[in-house]
Write a protein that holds these residues in place. Structure first.
Motif, PDB file in Angstrom:
ATOM      1  N   LEU A 131       0.825  -1.206   0.000  1.00  0.00           N
ATOM      2  CA  LEU A 131       0.000   0.000   0.000  1.00  0.00           C
ATOM      3  C   LEU A 131       0.857   1.253   0.000  1.00  0.00           C
ATOM      4  CD1 LEU A 131      -2.897  -0.917   2.445  1.00  0.00           C
ATOM      5  CD2 LEU A 131      -3.059  -0.498  -0.008  1.00  0.00           C
ATOM      6  N   ALA A 132       1.923   1.240   0.819  1.00  0.00           N
ATOM      7  CA  ALA A 132       2.807   2.405   0.889  1.00  0.00           C
ATOM      8  C   ALA A 132       3.447   2.655  -0.470  1.00  0.00           C
ATOM      9  CB  ALA A 132       3.881   2.194   1.953  1.00  0.00           C
ATOM     10  N   LEU A 133       3.905   1.580  -1.112  1.00  0.00           N
ATOM     11  CA  LEU A 133       4.549   1.728  -2.420  1.00  0.00           C
ATOM     12  C   LEU A 133       3.553   2.219  -3.457  1.00  0.00           C
ATOM     13  CD1 LEU A 133       6.817  -1.432  -2.585  1.00  0.00           C
ATOM     14  CD2 LEU A 133       7.518   0.938  -2.311  1.00  0.00           C
ATOM     15  N   TYR A 134       2.326   1.704  -3.372  1.00  0.00           N
ATOM     16  CA  TYR A 134       1.299   2.096  -4.326  1.00  0.00           C
ATOM     17  C   TYR A 134       0.995   3.587  -4.163  1.00  0.00           C
ATOM     18  CZ  TYR A 134      -3.052   2.207  -6.913  1.00  0.00           C
ATOM     19  OH  TYR A 134      -4.023   2.523  -7.810  1.00  0.00           O
ATOM     20  N   ALA A 135       0.891   4.021  -2.892  1.00  0.00           N
ATOM     21  CA  ALA A 135       0.617   5.430  -2.634  1.00  0.00           C
ATOM     22  C   ALA A 135       1.782   6.294  -3.111  1.00  0.00           C
ATOM     23  CB  ALA A 135       0.385   5.648  -1.137  1.00  0.00           C
ATOM     24  N   LEU A 136       3.013   5.819  -2.858  1.00  0.00           N
ATOM     25  CA  LEU A 136       4.196   6.579  -3.256  1.00  0.00           C
ATOM     26  C   LEU A 136       4.284   6.718  -4.765  1.00  0.00           C
ATOM     27  CD1 LEU A 136       7.075   5.341  -0.957  1.00  0.00           C
ATOM     28  CD2 LEU A 136       6.286   7.673  -1.248  1.00  0.00           C
ATOM     29  N   SER A 137       3.936   5.652  -5.470  1.00  0.00           N
ATOM     30  CA  SER A 137       4.111   5.680  -6.920  1.00  0.00           C
ATOM     31  C   SER A 137       3.234   6.764  -7.549  1.00  0.00           C
ATOM     32  CB  SER A 137       3.803   4.312  -7.524  1.00  0.00           C
ATOM     33  OG  SER A 137       2.426   4.045  -7.394  1.00  0.00           O
ATOM     34  N   GLY A 138       2.125   7.111  -6.894  1.00  0.00           N
ATOM     35  CA  GLY A 138       1.278   8.175  -7.411  1.00  0.00           C
ATOM     36  C   GLY A 138       1.831   9.561  -7.141  1.00  0.00           C
ATOM     37  N   ASN A 139       2.557   9.716  -6.042  1.00  0.00           N
ATOM     38  CA  ASN A 139       2.993  11.044  -5.615  1.00  0.00           C
ATOM     39  C   ASN A 139       4.447  11.359  -5.908  1.00  0.00           C
ATOM     40  OD1 ASN A 139       0.568  11.875  -4.476  1.00  0.00           O
ATOM     41  ND2 ASN A 139       0.943  10.602  -2.687  1.00  0.00           N
ATOM     42  N   VAL A 140       5.281  10.353  -5.836  1.00  0.00           N
ATOM     43  CA  VAL A 140       6.710  10.601  -5.938  1.00  0.00           C
ATOM     44  C   VAL A 140       7.215  10.109  -7.273  1.00  0.00           C
ATOM     45  CG1 VAL A 140       8.948  10.166  -4.910  1.00  0.00           C
ATOM     46  CG2 VAL A 140       6.940  10.351  -3.463  1.00  0.00           C
ATOM     47  N   SER A 141       7.847  10.995  -7.987  1.00  0.00           N
ATOM     48  CA  SER A 141       8.473  10.610  -9.238  1.00  0.00           C
ATOM     49  C   SER A 141       9.965  10.705  -9.052  1.00  0.00           C
ATOM     50  CB  SER A 141       8.042  11.557 -10.339  1.00  0.00           C
ATOM     51  OG  SER A 141       7.185  10.909 -11.212  1.00  0.00           O
ATOM     52  N   TYR A 142      10.672   9.657  -9.426  1.00  0.00           N
ATOM     53  CA  TYR A 142      12.127   9.750  -9.349  1.00  0.00           C
ATOM     54  C   TYR A 142      12.604  10.774 -10.366  1.00  0.00           C
ATOM     55  CZ  TYR A 142      17.009   8.635  -9.729  1.00  0.00           C
ATOM     56  OH  TYR A 142      18.359   8.734  -9.764  1.00  0.00           O
ATOM     57  N   LEU A 143      12.008  10.732 -11.559  1.00  0.00           N
ATOM     58  CA  LEU A 143      12.402  11.720 -12.564  1.00  0.00           C
ATOM     59  C   LEU A 143      11.206  12.142 -13.403  1.00  0.00           C
ATOM     60  CD1 LEU A 143      12.547  10.054 -15.473  1.00  0.00           C
ATOM     61  CD2 LEU A 143      14.671   9.267 -14.513  1.00  0.00           C
ATOM     62  N   TYR A 144      11.333  13.319 -14.018  1.00  0.00           N
ATOM     63  CA  TYR A 144      10.299  13.846 -14.906  1.00  0.00           C
ATOM     64  C   TYR A 144      10.814  13.823 -16.332  1.00  0.00           C
ATOM     65  CZ  TYR A 144       7.876  15.623 -10.784  1.00  0.00           C
ATOM     66  OH  TYR A 144       7.213  15.732  -9.587  1.00  0.00           O
ATOM     67  N   SER A 145       9.987  13.349 -17.250  1.00  0.00           N
ATOM     68  CA  SER A 145      10.338  13.445 -18.661  1.00  0.00           C
ATOM     69  C   SER A 145       9.902  14.822 -19.137  1.00  0.00           C
ATOM     70  CB  SER A 145       9.615  12.342 -19.429  1.00  0.00           C
ATOM     71  OG  SER A 145       8.230  12.570 -19.371  1.00  0.00           O
ATOM     72  N   PRO A 146      10.410  15.293 -20.295  1.00  0.00           N
ATOM     73  CA  PRO A 146       9.973  16.604 -20.788  1.00  0.00           C
ATOM     74  C   PRO A 146       8.447  16.711 -20.899  1.00  0.00           C
ATOM     75  CG  PRO A 146      11.869  15.869 -22.022  1.00  0.00           C
ATOM     76  CD  PRO A 146      11.504  14.739 -21.111  1.00  0.00           C
ATOM     77  N   THR A 147       7.787  15.618 -21.291  1.00  0.00           N
ATOM     78  CA  THR A 147       6.323  15.646 -21.363  1.00  0.00           C
ATOM     79  C   THR A 147       5.711  15.836 -19.979  1.00  0.00           C
ATOM     80  OG1 THR A 147       6.443  14.143 -23.241  1.00  0.00           O
ATOM     81  CG2 THR A 147       4.315  14.349 -22.156  1.00  0.00           C
ATOM     82  N   ALA A 148       6.268  15.131 -18.973  1.00  0.00           N
ATOM     83  CA  ALA A 148       5.755  15.247 -17.608  1.00  0.00           C
ATOM     84  C   ALA A 148       5.957  16.663 -17.071  1.00  0.00           C
ATOM     85  CB  ALA A 148       6.435  14.225 -16.702  1.00  0.00           C
ATOM     86  N   VAL A 149       7.106  17.270 -17.412  1.00  0.00           N
ATOM     87  CA  VAL A 149       7.374  18.639 -16.964  1.00  0.00           C
ATOM     88  C   VAL A 149       6.272  19.560 -17.471  1.00  0.00           C
ATOM     89  CG1 VAL A 149       8.947  20.599 -17.152  1.00  0.00           C
ATOM     90  CG2 VAL A 149       9.870  18.306 -16.856  1.00  0.00           C
ATOM     91  N   ARG A 150       5.878  19.389 -18.745  1.00  0.00           N
ATOM     92  CA  ARG A 150       4.850  20.238 -19.326  1.00  0.00           C
ATOM     93  C   ARG A 150       3.478  19.944 -18.703  1.00  0.00           C
ATOM     94  NH1 ARG A 150       2.934  19.676 -25.279  1.00  0.00           N
ATOM     95  NH2 ARG A 150       1.781  18.157 -24.046  1.00  0.00           N
ATOM     96  N   ASP A 151       3.147  18.633 -18.593  1.00  0.00           N
ATOM     97  CA  ASP A 151       1.824  18.247 -18.087  1.00  0.00           C
ATOM     98  C   ASP A 151       1.622  18.643 -16.631  1.00  0.00           C
ATOM     99  OD1 ASP A 151       1.431  17.272 -20.545  1.00  0.00           O
ATOM    100  OD2 ASP A 151       1.540  15.139 -19.996  1.00  0.00           O
ATOM    101  N   GLU A 152       2.695  18.514 -15.825  1.00  0.00           N
ATOM    102  CA  GLU A 152       2.552  18.813 -14.400  1.00  0.00           C
ATOM    103  C   GLU A 152       2.620  20.310 -14.140  1.00  0.00           C
ATOM    104  OE1 GLU A 152       3.403  16.171 -11.578  1.00  0.00           O
ATOM    105  OE2 GLU A 152       2.663  14.705 -13.031  1.00  0.00           O
ATOM    106  N   GLY A 153       2.989  21.100 -15.148  1.00  0.00           N
ATOM    107  CA  GLY A 153       3.080  22.542 -14.985  1.00  0.00           C
ATOM    108  C   GLY A 153       4.062  22.951 -13.894  1.00  0.00           C
ATOM    109  N   LEU A 154       5.269  22.405 -13.938  1.00  0.00           N
ATOM    110  CA  LEU A 154       6.270  22.727 -12.912  1.00  0.00           C
ATOM    111  C   LEU A 154       6.685  24.196 -13.033  1.00  0.00           C
ATOM    112  CD1 LEU A 154       8.340  19.457 -13.157  1.00  0.00           C
ATOM    113  CD2 LEU A 154       7.095  20.239 -11.147  1.00  0.00           C
ATOM    114  N   GLU A 155       6.739  24.884 -11.876  1.00  0.00           N
ATOM    115  CA  GLU A 155       7.020  26.312 -11.846  1.00  0.00           C
ATOM    116  C   GLU A 155       8.520  26.562 -11.902  1.00  0.00           C
ATOM    117  OE1 GLU A 155       4.621  28.865 -11.296  1.00  0.00           O
ATOM    118  OE2 GLU A 155       3.184  27.277 -11.702  1.00  0.00           O
ATOM    119  N   PRO A 156       8.954  27.738 -12.413  1.00  0.00           N
ATOM    120  CA  PRO A 156      10.378  28.076 -12.338  1.00  0.00           C
ATOM    121  C   PRO A 156      10.845  28.049 -10.888  1.00  0.00           C
ATOM    122  CG  PRO A 156       9.243  29.590 -13.789  1.00  0.00           C
ATOM    123  CD  PRO A 156       8.181  28.729 -13.149  1.00  0.00           C
ATOM    124  N   GLY A 157      12.050  27.572 -10.678  1.00  0.00           N
ATOM    125  CA  GLY A 157      12.573  27.460  -9.320  1.00  0.00           C
ATOM    126  C   GLY A 157      12.393  26.071  -8.755  1.00  0.00           C
ATOM    127  N   ALA A 158      11.500  25.281  -9.361  1.00  0.00           N
ATOM    128  CA  ALA A 158      11.258  23.928  -8.848  1.00  0.00           C
ATOM    129  C   ALA A 158      12.487  23.049  -9.057  1.00  0.00           C
ATOM    130  CB  ALA A 158      10.048  23.321  -9.554  1.00  0.00           C
TER     131      ALA A 158
END
Lengths: 250, 150
Positions: B25-52
């Motif tokens: 359960l902990a791993l399942y919950a983590l997989s939704g919230n924690v990303s080890y890395l962001y791909s360029p598509t993920a950066v755009r989709d998640e709307g990461l702010e400057p400074g992040a």
């Protein structure tokens, strides 16, 4: 559920002592022969990798050690289960005699991986899921070893250690699947049980030889360490006295 | 099996099952919230702010590496769908080159460029002697242009 008779027999310390004594030299001998072949074929005969050159050769130590770091913990968990349910003393002993060897394999995995990571990845360490869960595995080994000695009552300490070995085994699939579940720094599995491995056969055979060698070494060292532990635990009993007399120690 | 052993078997099995379920359960919950890395598509989709601060992962786009004097280097990371510009000053790992998977640690600048303070090269799981790889590439080259044979 009834356990077979041979299992009960093997559970008795003098029988296991004799059984381990017979197998131990074979395990060590075969492990040494396979390791000589594996290291020579891996470090000298195998061709350099197209990308990594000669640096890839650390695979012949790193990967077998990593497999053992997981396999030993699973072995400990099974032994701990038997120890806790059937209160089998020998199984308790096996959990504790296997733990230092497993911890050593885990440390070798972490150190060789770090040495390889510096030139290839560009870092000694990264909080990658695979690396982090392997480090947790190392701490679990240390926890089992420490817990066994943390109690005044020896039996209670050993039982607590068994419980940690059993519960800690949930970390093993996390280590194994970390590279598949998360998109991470550590590469995916190269050698696959099912399906094609992405390693050339000329590089694969020495690796498999090293994998079997490390397993046999573990078995040999487990037998040796367990025999010593049994002599210690059963000191004063009739079979230990007979054993020592036969060797002219008494 | 005696009743006592049966009781222990049940208790121990429950403990292991509980620990396993909790971890899952902990791993399942983590997989939704924690990303080890962001791909360029993920950066755009998640709307990461400057400074992040995050890890940007992807492949170094071909012909995008610009050496800017000293140890300064600019390049583009792509996931073959979206792209992201990266600036880095420092020593690059041996495996860094065009078409290589890399992971850059750093933060997003105001101008949208990802400023990396560490660039790691991700290695793939293929182990091959050089001659075999060359032969495979030749074979692939031949297969791609059968017209040349005639």
């Amino acid at each position: 559920m009834k356990l077979p008779l041979w299992f009960h027999r093997l559970g008795s310390p003098p029988t296991f002592y004799a059984f381990a004594a017979r197998l131990q030299p074979w395990c060590y001998g075969l492990a040494a022969a396979l390791a000589v072949y594996g290291l020579y074929a891996g470090l000298v005969l195998a061709p350099p990798d197209y990308q990594q050159g000669d640096s890839f050769r650390i695979i012949y130590v790193h990967v077998p050690a990593a497999w053992m770091s997981m396999a030993v913990f699973v072995f400990m968990a099974v032994a701990a289960f038997v120890a806790l349910v059937w209160r089998m003393k020998l199984a308790e002993t096996l959990v504790l005699t296997a733990a230092p060897t497993g911890a050593a394999f885990t440390l070798i995995t972490l150190v060789t991986g770090s040495i390889w990571g510096r030139p290839m990845w560009g870092t000694w360490w990264d909080w990658d899921p695979r690396l982090t869960s392997e480090l947790v595995l190392f701490f679990l080994y240390l926890g089992v070893i420490a817990l066994a000695q943390a109690f005044e009552d020896r039996r209670a300490g050993r039982r607590a250690a068994c419980l940690l070995a059993l519960v800690g085994v949930v970390n093993v699939p996390v280590v194994h699947f970390a590279v598949t579940w998360w998109n991470s720094l550590h590469q995916g599995p190269t050698v696959r049980m099912f399906g094609e491995s992405s390693i050339h056969p000329s590089m694969l055979w020495p690796l498999l030889a090293m994998a079997v060698a490390s397993k046999l070494y573990f078995a040999g060292s487990l037998f040796a360490r367990t025999r010593v532990a049994l002599l210690e635990q059963e000191a004063g009993s009739a079979w230990v006295r007979r054993e020592l007399e036969a060797r002219g120690h008494v | 099996m005696s009743p006592k052993q049966k009781r222990r078997l049940l208790a121990i099995s429950l403990i292991v099952l509980g620990a396993g379920t909790a971890t899952a359960l902990a791993l399942y919950a983590l997989s939704g919230n924690v990303s080890y890395l962001y791909s360029p598509t993920a950066v755009r989709d998640e709307g990461l702010e400057p400074g992040a601060r995050f890890r940007l992962g992807g492949v170094v786009l071909e012909e995008s590496i610009q050496r800017q004097g000293g140890l300064k280097v600019g390049f583009t990371v792509t996931d073959r769908v979206n792209e992201h510009a990266v600036f880095y000053e420092g020593i690059l790992p041996d495996l860094f080159r065009e078409g290589q998977s890399v992971i850059a640690h750093g933060r997003l600048r105001e101008d949208g460029v990802f400023e990396a303070d560490k660039v790691l090269a991700k290695h793939d799981e293929t182990y091959m002697p050089k001659e075999v790889m060359d032969a495979m590439e030749r074979a692939r080259g031949d297969g791609a242009s059968p017209a040349k044979a005639y």
